[in-house]
Each structure stands twice: as C-alpha cells, then as structure tokens.
Design a protein around this motif. Sequence first.
Motif, short mmCIF file in Angstrom:
data_model
loop_
_atom_site.label_atom_id
_atom_site.label_comp_id
_atom_site.label_asym_id
_atom_site.label_seq_id
_atom_site.Cartn_x
_atom_site.Cartn_y
_atom_site.Cartn_z
N LYS A 119 10.95 57.37 31.05
CA LYS A 119 9.71 57.04 31.74
C LYS A 119 8.49 57.41 30.86
CE LYS A 119 10.13 58.31 36.03
NZ LYS A 119 9.97 59.35 37.09
N MET A 120 8.59 58.60 30.26
CA MET A 120 7.45 59.10 29.50
C MET A 120 7.31 58.46 28.11
SD MET A 120 6.56 63.04 28.46
CE MET A 120 7.91 63.22 27.30
N TYR A 121 8.44 58.22 27.46
CA TYR A 121 8.37 57.87 26.04
C TYR A 121 7.49 56.67 25.73
CZ TYR A 121 9.76 57.83 21.17
OH TYR A 121 9.73 57.88 19.81
N PRO A 122 7.59 55.58 26.50
CA PRO A 122 6.75 54.41 26.17
C PRO A 122 5.26 54.68 26.28
CG PRO A 122 8.54 53.80 27.66
CD PRO A 122 8.51 55.29 27.61
N THR A 123 4.88 55.74 27.00
CA THR A 123 3.46 56.05 27.19
C THR A 123 2.90 56.89 26.06
OG1 THR A 123 3.76 58.18 28.31
CG2 THR A 123 3.95 56.19 29.68
N LEU A 124 3.78 57.36 25.17
CA LEU A 124 3.34 58.32 24.16
C LEU A 124 2.83 57.67 22.89
CD1 LEU A 124 6.24 60.96 24.33
CD2 LEU A 124 3.99 61.07 25.47
N ASP A 125 1.72 58.20 22.42
CA ASP A 125 1.28 57.92 21.05
C ASP A 125 1.93 58.99 20.18
OD1 ASP A 125 0.00 56.90 18.88
OD2 ASP A 125 -2.03 57.00 19.77
N VAL A 126 1.58 59.07 18.91
CA VAL A 126 2.13 60.19 18.13
C VAL A 126 1.56 61.49 18.69
CG1 VAL A 126 2.62 58.92 16.00
CG2 VAL A 126 0.36 60.01 16.35
N HIS A 127 2.26 62.58 18.38
CA HIS A 127 1.94 63.90 18.90
C HIS A 127 0.48 64.28 18.59
CE1 HIS A 127 2.21 68.28 19.46
NE2 HIS A 127 3.28 68.04 20.21
N PRO A 128 -0.22 64.88 19.58
CA PRO A 128 -1.66 65.18 19.38
C PRO A 128 -1.95 66.19 18.26
CG PRO A 128 -0.83 66.14 21.44
CD PRO A 128 0.22 65.22 20.94
N VAL A 129 -0.99 67.06 17.92
CA VAL A 129 -1.24 67.99 16.80
C VAL A 129 -1.00 67.25 15.49
CG1 VAL A 129 -0.45 70.07 15.62
CG2 VAL A 129 -0.59 70.05 18.12
N LYS A 130 -2.07 67.00 14.80
CA LYS A 130 -1.94 66.17 13.59
C LYS A 130 -1.85 67.05 12.36
CE LYS A 130 -3.21 62.30 15.98
NZ LYS A 130 -2.19 62.10 17.03
N ARG A 131 -0.71 67.72 12.19
CA ARG A 131 -0.60 68.59 11.02
C ARG A 131 0.58 68.26 10.13
NH1 ARG A 131 -1.66 74.70 12.95
NH2 ARG A 131 -0.41 75.08 11.08
N SER A 132 1.36 67.28 10.55
CA SER A 132 2.55 66.96 9.76
C SER A 132 2.34 65.72 8.91
CB SER A 132 3.74 66.73 10.69
OG SER A 132 4.84 66.24 9.96
N TYR A 133 3.00 65.66 7.77
CA TYR A 133 2.99 64.43 6.95
C TYR A 133 3.72 63.32 7.69
CZ TYR A 133 7.92 64.87 5.65
OH TYR A 133 9.29 64.92 5.69
N ALA A 134 4.51 63.68 8.71
CA ALA A 134 5.28 62.70 9.47
C ALA A 134 5.36 63.15 10.91
CB ALA A 134 6.69 62.56 8.86
N PRO A 135 4.33 62.85 11.71
CA PRO A 135 4.32 63.35 13.09
C PRO A 135 5.37 62.68 13.96
CG PRO A 135 2.25 62.21 12.53
CD PRO A 135 3.16 62.03 11.38
N GLY A 136 5.90 63.47 14.90
CA GLY A 136 6.81 62.91 15.89
C GLY A 136 6.04 62.46 17.11
#
Lengths: 750, 750
Positions: A119-136
């Motif tokens: 239910k949640m996954y389709p609503t998600l953008d990339v993770h709000p903490v933008k500190r990774s070279y490859a955000p989940g």
Amino acid sequence: MQNVKTYILLFMFIAIGNWAHSQSHPKLILTQKGVKEIRAQIDQLPLMQSSLDKARAFVDQEMAKGIDVPVPKDMAGGYTHNRHKKNYMLMQKAGVLFQITQEEKYALFVRDMLLEYAKMYPTLDVHPVKRSYAPGKIFWQNLNDANWLVYTSQAYDCVYDFLSAKERKTLEKDLFRPFADHLSVDSPQFYNRVHNHSTWGNAAVGMIGFVMNDQELIDRAFYGLKSDNIKEDQKDNDGGLIKMQGDGKAGFFAQLDHLFSPDGYYTEGPYYQRYAMYPFVMFAEAIENCRPDVKIFEYRDSLLVKAVQTLLNLTDVNGLFFPINDAQKGMSYLSRELVSSVNIVYHFGGEDPGLLSVAEKQGEVMLDDTGLSVAKAIKEGKQRAYQKKSANYGDGASGEEGALGILRAGKADAELCLVMKNSSQGMGHGHFDKLSFSLYDNKGEVLQDYGAARFVNIEQKFGGGYLKENKSWAKQTVAHNTLVVDRISHFKGSTDTGNKYHSEPYLFDAGNEQIQIVSAKERNAYPGTEMHRTLALISDDKFEKPLVLDVFKVKSDEEKQLELPYHFFGQIISTNCEYQVAEPLTKMGDAYGYQHLRLEAEGLTDEGSAKLSWFVNDRFYSITSAVNSEDKLLLVRSGAEDPNFNLRRDPAFIVQKNQQKEAVFVTLIESHGKYDRVTEFADNAFSSISQVELLLNSDDYTAVSFEDKKNNKWMLILANRDAGKKSKHQLRINKTDYEWTGAYHYVPAQ
Amino acid sequence: MQNVKTYILLFMFIAIGNWAHSQSHPKLILTQKGVKEIRAQIDQLPLMQSSLDKARAFVDQEMAKGIDVPVPKDMAGGYTHNRHKKNYMLMQKAGVLFQITQEEKYALFVRDMLLEYAKMYPTLDVHPVKRSYAPGKIFWQNLNDANWLVYTSQAYDCVYDFLSAKERKTLEKDLFRPFADHLSVDSPQFYNRVHNHSTWGNAAVGMIGFVMNDQELIDRAFYGLKSDNIKEDQKDNDGGLIKMQGDGKAGFFAQLDHLFSPDGYYTEGPYYQRYAMYPFVMFAEAIENCRPDVKIFEYRDSLLVKAVQTLLNLTDVNGLFFPINDAQKGMSYLSRELVSSVNIVYHFGGEDPGLLSVAEKQGEVMLDDTGLSVAKAIKEGKQRAYQKKSANYGDGASGEEGALGILRAGKADAELCLVMKNSSQGMGHGHFDKLSFSLYDNKGEVLQDYGAARFVNIEQKFGGGYLKENKSWAKQTVAHNTLVVDRISHFKGSTDTGNKYHSEPYLFDAGNEQIQIVSAKERNAYPGTEMHRTLALISDDKFEKPLVLDVFKVKSDEEKQLELPYHFFGQIISTNCEYQVAEPLTKMGDAYGYQHLRLEAEGLTDEGSAKLSWFVNDRFYSITSAVNSEDKLLLVRSGAEDPNFNLRRDPAFIVQKNQQKEAVFVTLIESHGKYDRVTEFADNAFSSISQVELLLNSDDYTAVSFEDKKNNKWMLILANRDAGKKSKHQLRINKTDYEWTGAYHYVPAQ
Ligand SMILES: [Ca+2]
Ligand SMILES: [Ca+2]
Ligand SMILES: [Ca+2]
Ligand SMILES: [Mg+2]
Ligand SMILES: [Mg+2]
Ligand SMILES: [Mg+2]
Ligand SMILES: [Mg+2]
C-alpha cells in the motif's frame, strides 16, 4: 575465457528458463523436501530446536505488539530505520515458522505486513534523507533496501502458496517489481558495479526473481544492466570509484569473478568480507535450489567454499576477525552472516567436519536444509576441531595483487599467530599499513592493529558512523606496526594513490616446523624508498613459546627519519634504555596521526639491543631490537587532539633511526611467562634474549642473529633478490662461509 | 572480663596439660581417625582425589630433583628464599602423602630434609640481609621463618611415629626448639605484639609445641612472653608501632581478642585478612584437635567462623576481595588461605552448605579431616549458592571504631554492590580514604579503588615490594572516590594521625528492598571541616538496574576548594558539559597524589546537572551530578610523575566546587544497557536521568531529588542530626509538608 563461460551459461538459462515454472514453493532457501525433513526430525535435533524456539520467541513477542510500517523518515539508528529493519527480519522468520510449524498466524502476519508495504510503496519518493550516493525508498541508502528485499523475498517464498492469486498480483505489481527496479534500473550507480553493495542488489533482484519466476529479473541479477550512465569519476559515500573493477561487467557472476581472489580473500579484509558473505551464500543457495544445473558452488574452482574457509582462518583464537582496515574489534565468526555461511558451505561444499565445531560455538543453525544437515551431523557426533593454518592469501581478482600472510605455531598456551598485510590497499576502507603485522597469542591480541575509530550503532558517537579520528588516526601508518618514513603516511595518506598499488610478496614458507617465514617488499608507499620486511615464527625447545623475528630492511634515495612502532597493551615492566620522561606531554605532530600521539618518554641505549618488557593479561612480553647508540627509543600513547575522547589511550614503543639512507631494523619478540594473582607467583618473568644483531646487510643478503642468556645463538640469512627455492647461495660472514639453497638459511642454536 | 576468662583458661590448661601425652601422631591437623576415613573413602570423592593427585604430582616431581637446603643468603624473590619456601610446602605435603598413601618414600623425604635443616640450623646466625625489624635465620624476616615452622610442624607431626627416638631428639634439640625460641624469646618485637606477624609466630610456636608435647611452648603460643623490652616508639618495616593494640597482652588469645572486630572484620581490610587467616584457622584446628576442651571455634562468640564468613562477603561477583587499603587486585577466595578457611569453618563451624559452593569454585580441598567433610558433603550434593548480603561490619576490637558498609541489590545482570569505608585507618597499610566507596556490578569493578601500587613478587618492579607510588598515589585521598579538600589528603597524609581516628557510622539500613542506605560522618580528616556522606542503593522497576544516589554534605569553618572524584574505566561516550581539552598535558599538583594526575579537560554546564556517560566491558554507565554554573567538571588521568611506568593510566571524573563553606554534592550513578559486538546492537545506551537536584540543605535536614526523562520524580530527605528509628520529623519543602519517622524519608515516583 570468462566471457565464453558467461555466454554458455546465458544460453543454458534461456534454454531451460521455464522449467521451474511448475515447481511449488518454498523453493528459494527452504525447500519442500527440507520442510518435510525438518518437521520430522527437529525434536531430535537440539541445535535446530533451540534455533526454532529462539525465532518463535522473537516473532511471537513482536507479533503481539502489532504491525507497524511507518513512512520512511529517519537516518540509520532512527526509529523508522530500525523499524523497517526489524520488519524484514520478522517477516523472514515468520515465513520460516509458518513452513515449519504450519501455524497460519505466521503466514497471516507476513501477508498483512506485505500488504501494508504494498500500500505504501507506490506512494514513496526516494528517502527524504539525501546523504547517500544511491538513496533507497524505505531506507536512506539502497544498500538497506536491498537487505530488505533479500530477507523479504524469503518470506514471500514461504507464504507464496498460502496467498491468493490476487494478493500475489498486488504484491508483485505494487511492491516487488518496482522495488527490484528501483534497486537496479533506477540506480545503476548502486547496481551496476563490482562491489559488496551491488552484490546485495544482485541477490535481492535475483531472489525475488526466482520467487516470482521472473526471468528478466534473474538475468538482471546474474549479468547486471545492459547499459548504465555511470561516469568514470563517480564515487560512493566511502570515496570509492563506482567504476573500478570488473572491466565493465556487472551482476552476480561479475562479483564472483572480481570481488574475491582465487584464494577466496576479499580485498576489504575480513570485517567487510563477513558482511559481504551473506548475499553471496544466500543467493548461491537460492541458485543451487532453483537452478542446480548452474553448479554455483563449483563456480570458479569452488570459490564460495574457499571464501568461507578463508574467512574462518582470518580469526584469532577467540574467533575474532583480524581487524585490518576499517573493522570494529569484537566482530567474530559468531555473527549471523557466518552462521549462514558455515551452514551453507557445510551442506553444499563437501561437509567439512571442522565446520561443525564452529557451528557448535555459534550455538545456532539456519532453519533450512543446510541448518538441518549441520544439526544432524552434530547430533551424530561428526564434529572435529576446526584447524586453522598458516596461509598466504593472494589478493585481487587474479590473486596477484599482493597477499595477506598468516603464520601460526605452537599449541595451547604456546599458540602464536602473526598476520602480515602485504596486500593491496583494500579500497575505501583500507588503511595505510603496508607490510604491517599484528600478533596474537592464545588469549587474543598482543601487538595490535588499532582497528577502526568507530562505535557502530552507538548514536552518541557521530550516529554510529566513522569518526573523524578514523581517518586522522586509525588509517594512518603510525597507528600500525610498520615503518613510518619522515612522519608521513604511506602514499601520503591518499586512498586513490594507495588503490593503484599493492605490496610484492617475496617469500612465504610455512613448511618448516622450526621456522615459518613470510617476506614482502613495498616500493610505492614512499617513492624513492624501498622497504623489505621479513617476519619469521621460530619454534625451538629452548623457548617456552614461538618467537617472532622481524627483519625490516629499508633503502632510500636520501637520508630519512625511520620510525618503527610496536603497539602493545598493558604496563611496562622494564627496559634497558636510559630514558627521560616527558613533562608536560605534547602532541608529537600535526598530521598523519602524529597529532594524536603524545611522547611519554625518550631514551637511548649503548647495549647494542634495546629491550622493553611489559605485562598484560597476567603475562609477560618482551621486545628486543638491535640498535646503535644514536637510535632513539620512544614510548608514546594515543589520545592527543581528541576532543570527543573518541580514541583509546593505547601505548606504543617506537624504534627511531635518524638520517638513514639504508637501515635494517632487527627485532625479536617474545611472549613468556605468566603471573598468578591468587598465588602471587611470577613464572618466567624475564626475557631470555641477551642480544639481537645485524651481522651483514647488502643489496643481496641480510644476515641477523640473536642470542639467549645462556649464550645459545641463532642466525638467519636472507637472500634479498632471489627467492628461488633452488637457487644456490654462498656468503662469508665473520670469516665463516655459509652455503645454502633457497631464499633463506636458518642456523638454530645447537 | 577478658582477663578473668584468660586466667580460667590458663588454669584449665595447667590442670589437664598432660592428657595428650599418650596420644599417637598425627594429631595436629590430620588425625588418626581422619587418615583412616580418608584412606577408606578417597576414591569415591573426586575433589579430594584430585587434590591428592595434585599434591602427589608436585611432590614427586620435586623429589626427583633431590633435596636442597641452601645456606640462607637471598632476599625475597631470590633463590635461597624461594627454595626454603618450596621446601616447607614440600615437606608439609609429603608428610600428608605419607599418611594417606602410606608410601615410605614420602616419610624418608621429610626425614632427610629435616635432618639437613637440623644440621644447618645450629650453624646459622641471623639472616645476612639486614632489612627487617625482626630478622629470621632461614629467611630475611621472621615472618617467613614462622611460615616455615607452621608448615613444617605439620610435616613433623605426620612422620613423628615413623622417626626413631634418636632422630626426634636430634630434630627437637637442634632445630625445632631453638627455631621456636628464635621466633619468640629472641624476637619479642616480632612475637609479643598484637599483629598478623605475631599470629604467625604464635601459631608456629604452638603447633610445634603440640607436636613435641612441649607445654612451655604451648603456653607461650597462647599467652605470649611474660616480659619483653619493646620500646613505646618502636616501629616495624611498614611504619606500624609495635606496641599499639592489646593493652600489653600478647599470644594467640590476645590476637583473637584484638585483631578482629566482633563482626569478624580485620582492620587492615580483606587482602590482609586473607593472608592473616591461615595461621588463625590452622592453629585453631590444631587446638581443636589437641585441646578440644578449649572450644576454640566457639571462642568470642564464634569469632573465627564469623571472620571467615565476613571475609567471603568482602568479595565481588568474581570472588575478588574489595581492594581497600594496600591490596593487589586479583586476589580472591580461590587463594590457598581461603581453601583452608572454608574447609575448617565448614567442618568445625556448623556445616554451612553455602561454603560448599565456594569450595567447589576453589576446586580443591585440604587433605585432612576438614577437607574430607567438604568433599563428602559436595559428593552428597549438599552445596547451596553462597549468599552474599548487605552488611555493616564494625571495625576495631570493640566493633566501635567505625564500620565498613556493604549494600547489595539486584539479581543476575542487574546485580550491583557498593562498599563504603567508614572504618578506621587500617594501620600501616591503610589508605586516606574516609567515606570513600567503590561500586561493582555483575562483571566486577565499575567505580574503582585503585588498590596498591605494587607488583607482588615481580622482581623487576622494586623486588615485588611496595612501590614509591603506593605512598605518593595509591594511598592518597584523590586516588579514591571521596572528597578532597584544598587538594590535601585526609590527615595531611599522616598514617600516625589517621590511626588515631575513625569515621562515625550514622545510619545503616538494608531492610528496605526499595532503598538501602548507608551514611557516615567524618570530622577528623580535615580539622574544621565536617563531612557527611550518604549512599543509597535504590531499586525501582522504572530502571533496568539499581541506582546509586550519593549525597555528600560538607561544612567548613572557612571557604574551601572541594573536589569529588569518580574513578571509572573505559571510554567516554558523551557529556553535557562544555569543556576545553588541555594541551599540553601537565601534572595537576606537587603533592597528595595530584602530581600523578594530568588534567585532560575542564568544563562547565548551565543545565543544573552535569552528566558523563562512558562505555566499558560493552556496557554503558552514567553519572549525573547536581551542579551550579560555577562548578567545574574535570576529566583527569593518572600517570604523571611516574618515571618507571608503575601506575596504570586510569581516568577519573572530578566534580569541583570552589570557595565553599558549605556544599552538598548530589550525584546519581546508573549502570545501563549493553552493546553486542557481534550483532552491533546497542541497547539502552542513554542515561534515563534528566535532572538531579538539591532541594534543601540545613544543619538538620538535606533533601534531594532526581527525575527521569519521562518526568517521574524521586525524593530523599535525610535527617542529619538524629538517626533514631523512632524519631519523628517534619519539614516543608517547596510549599509541601513532609512528615516521617526515622532517619530518612524516601518518596519514590508513583
Ligand atoms: Ca654472549
Ligand atoms: Ca583555602
Ligand atoms: Ca521535568
Ligand atoms: Mg563501504
Ligand atoms: Mg588498521
Ligand atoms: Mg604489613
Ligand atoms: Mg585505596
């Protein structure tokens, strides 16, 4: 050749791509046959029963609290991070519990939680903490998202047949397929490289691919993306280049081809190898179960079996990994990843009974076919002591980028183990520690590698991340038992430069019980300076325990200050040096780790050999080093310029030779005696060595000797430029002629 | 009253003095009945069998090397010293082996060695090393000669019947009688005092007296010499006055009357009590065997039984003695002296089954009737866990010279134990540590007493003797967890002054599970300054483990600098203070231990409570202390002015209040959480406490509170001048009236 092999495999998969279609689940890690056997036998298998009970206790407790799938928000250590991590662990275990106990509540729990995620996954953008070279999307970095999918695909496999077709469709469409895509096609910089991060990505995509029977995902897992747009200079969060290894290859087979050496050594070192093993062995088990025709455990001369055996040999007497490179001390073969590795390699890799004694110490088995094998074999008493050995593990995909040398001698109380790092840098987590060694006895560390400056998951310490002092101290050369020239670290402390080179193993011979020897050269750490270190582990009845003889030869274009530290523990008992204690204490420098050291005392000796004896863990140790009367002996301690008290206050003994173009450090290390605090009796508290000498040094030969207090004398001659086993040498030393064959000539006392 | 008792006993001995004459040997420690039973049962008693095997292995190995009775020459640690020490151990064991195995070789060995001693002894002057206030002939000090005779009299007893009358005559005339005389009539300064040294002398003389049936020696052992010429100011090697205790009495009964408090506490502390116990329990066993009419184990309300039980309670979770006063850490109830004590007190002192579990941990029993009892009872499964308890042990012969308070709470992982020293100085080995405490958890030390600066029997460290730093650091107040005023030690560091006083226990209540409390005052350590410290161990479900609440009230004639150190271990995790790190590091002072400390950081906080959290043994600890914004927080470390590296580099946290005439230190100590290095999971890593406050302070009352992060609040009110259990109090604090009965009022959170 590799390419040909790959194409053959690809062809085979296409040809048989659909044969698994009619298989029922579970089929990924647990199998239908395995479930049947486990159910029939578990009450006769204490190790498996207790592992099940433990899983059940954990899951039942958490199920009682209800399901929580929060919107992703936090960094590592924060609530949503920890919650999602717990969720995938819970789902994986609940899936297994459903299969083994056949209690529906576990399947319902997995189903309900998966549907929440869907239910949640389709609503998600990339993770709000933008500190990774490859955000989940669930976590701040894709690496954690890949972890999630590796675990959750196992859970899905376990409840697959329990779910309705409609539920499966929802989950695959809204959750698993887009999840796998985000890890791969949407994140080529994460997915399409040769790296442990990508291995997690490949395994995640492949495992869900198997469960969903999605050949496109399986191919993507095996061979990577067909195209990416990764730039040549793109780097990850550790400063590592994305495009570094693998000749443009990607996917699981590329990882197998490039991340390990032919000996199964992983260039980042055992702490990271431990972390990296889990996706390798789990995906391999899945491949073996779903595609037995691949013979994955035989791939590359049984690489995965070797990798696990090598990793187990990279531990001290307590099973703790040698903490080379960035490594938190205390990590051991008791870790979760090693439980999986040992079980899987026992089952699929030839049933080595030595692995069973490790499994016994782990006290836990996997709840799958491999854990069943292990639990049954232990129940049948097949376990044997795990035999650790001397070994020289080649580094790099070809095995030709240096080596990690391990020498072991002595039994029980007399056990001694020496680890010498003659390998490549070890990538972003590597330390500037060329030709460094560390020493272990039957209690643990004697001469230490500091390890990493980090408190993993202890939030107060920089959120559990690498501390500033990791770079400024732990990585620096002076934090290691190796030579520092002019108080500058190897490669001037540049990882990029360090990554270009590796040390050159010169000699490794563990075939002689009297003397085992490892020797290597390093020409790139200090341009213009050649270093050649030889370490020998000498066993002789005249000594209580094996001795370490350390011959460190240096030759430079110009005069240098040379400092060779020995990082010990505990309290100084005695020294033969005349020294001044420093007052006040000041930091020793401004860079390369010296800013973190304080000089506590500085001394000289005119006795020809400097000696330091110390006391720790109710034992005695002594170092005796050949010195001339100008050489300085420094007693130092870490802890300067450490405003957050991030560093341990550990001592070191430094032998300093000044203004030298050419020098040889000749040092003997003894572990001797013991102290009993209850009887207050001290046994063998004094060093037995009276003198250590450099007899001769030329470009071709170095000859050294040492003598005990009873005037017994030992000699070792090294041929410096010809390590050929059959090469003949002759040399005149002090009017005696010596002739021998091979790289070294050892003359023990009579 | 004591005198009357003594005379009655004396009369009884004269009356029945000869009844033992017809007894056969052995009769001293082993008895004929005991030998018979041991022989019949030993193969059914694993603990006794293994103890015998161990003794046999030791004796056989040494017998094979032959007899060596060298002319005395060396100091402690040297060859002749060690050889004679080994000889008496060997003879004692060989004698026992002869009795139990009936193998003649053991009797012959004892005989031959004794005859060697009898040949040499008449030729000896006092020992050539003239460093003792009471030199021996075999050893440099009579203390060791007394040790020799305590052991050797047992050996003689075991072979007595085996020897010819002529041999016995030679031994008694040339060796034992002059040996006993040298210890006693020739050395009144050693023999005729109340001191552990004299106890050895008394026991030695009495034990050989029993074996030889020499009533004069027995009387001399019981009551000392009739006259001596000891001067009033004569001192021993530790600086202790010879004539200090005992009102001129001497001999074994005087030791029993004066060396222990009625609770069985020995004023020097447990490390020395352990050493002192051996002659007490061994001579008592001999008396019980040879003079059962004396009822020695009932003497002074079963003093010896109490002494052993008290000593066992003066240990941490690992059985290590609390290292108050001069004590080398690591000494434990596994020591030889405690094996004897536990066996003897079990057998003669009421068969407490808790002692059996200690005996099991010791893994060894005495080879005599008492060891037989223990081994049999263990075989029969009678052992119970030894129950350590909260206790307040009165100090001094009357029990009225202060007390040592012990509070224990929590089970298993949550175990916590606090030891507060409110006793007298502890004689020459005493430390300046009034109202100091140390803290232990279920792993061991948390807040340490440094112990002694000494490496016993490690020759390189000042021959194994007390190091200079023992006096300059270990004894000083700042080396303890107690208040230092104006950077001067208690009694200005004078042992003679310290010996004149003791702290005044104010309150001890361990009867309440929620809060156990110990409180004491000290008015003499700093003339003009009154100190009153209260320590409470609080158990509350809201916390993982018990908490320690520390309320230290000070009142002085003039403004003082007040420093309260907490000596912790490990690495600092976090603090709420704003601090500057010191660079360079300098010593903090020139005297009273401050010359051995370096200031590493100095801080302030305006948050009302200063907090320090640290990490050691993979656990977390926090101290929270009520401070105002002028109070300073110091982070210090030992190791300055230590040219021989004799001191450990241990940290401490000091709360400093400046220019205070009156102040209260209110501090809360938490042990919380844990870290797993294999899962890398940190649990409960943060302190739960948000605030610690002083609510009210007057001459009559002190009220404090603490609060957790969930705003739960706890309060403790102390009546400072009336500890009466039935006294009624009322007090208004922040507009609320409190009424209670008794010395304190505890208001836990709801
Ligand atoms: Ca010589
Ligand atoms: Ca003042
Ligand atoms: Ca509040
Ligand atoms: Mg990394
Ligand atoms: Mg390192
Ligand atoms: Mg003494
Ligand atoms: Mg002390």
